[in-house]
Design a protein around this motif. Structure first.
Motif: not given
Length: 183
Positions: A122, A115-116, A119
């Motif tokens: 992005d 997830r890190k 993110r």
């Protein structure tokens, strides 16, 4: 202006947690990494980026193994969920830096680390940052929760109607389900 007032309890806890994310908090793991001829993720990042410029994402993340291990053990042994990542400057230019930490669960990629990474990717895309990623192939451990991912067959952007080959900057990962590996 220095004061003689004691630090608040929440600030003391934050400083304790931050110290646990540093290599100095895990000398045995660092020594094993060095004995194997490797370097730690934080050593790689520190040698690459300009002093004081690294802004880390998700430093306090821990492995998602709360049903198998005590939270304090996870905090002490799985800092940053095995992925040191953030933005920095290299020779004065902004960039993103990611480095898998092989002193944490032998470099196994965890759910929060994914997830890190997503993110930060992005942020990288929006900011058009050059990126350095210290990585090597590792296998998921049997006790690691896993998430299955698949590529969308066409690019989600309206300006691109073609099928993306999978490595194209315009393709995205989409979550299709989750499973938990059994020990």
């Amino acid at each position: 202006m220095p004061t003689d007032e004691p630090l608040r309890d929440d600030l003391v806890e934050l400083l304790r947690r931050r110290a646990l994310t540093e290599d100095a908090a895990r000398p045995d793991a660092v020594a094993r990494r060095h004995a194997a001829g490797g370097r730690t993720a934080r050593e790689n990042v520190a040698d690459l980026v300009d002093d004081g410029s690294f802004v880390e994402y998700g430093r306090y993340a821990i492995a998602a193994q709360r049903m198998r291990r005590d939270v304090e053990d996870l905090i002490a042994r799985t800092p940053a969920d095995g992925l040191v990542a953030g933005t920095a400057r290299v020779d004065g230019s902004p960039c993103a830096v990611l480095s898998y930490d092989y002193t944490v669960l032998a470099g196994t990629q965890g759910a929060l680390g994914h997830r890190k990474k997503d993110r930060l990717f992005d942020v990288i895309e929006r900011s058009r940052l050059p990126t350095v990623f210290f990585a090597r192939a590792v296998a998921a451990g049997p006790a690691t929760p896993t998430i299955r991912w698949s590529r969308r067959s066409t690019c989600p952007r309206s300006r691109c109607g073609r099928r993306c080959p999978g490595w194209c900057h315009e393709s995205r990962w989409s979550r299709v389900g989750a499973s938990r590996a059994t020990p």
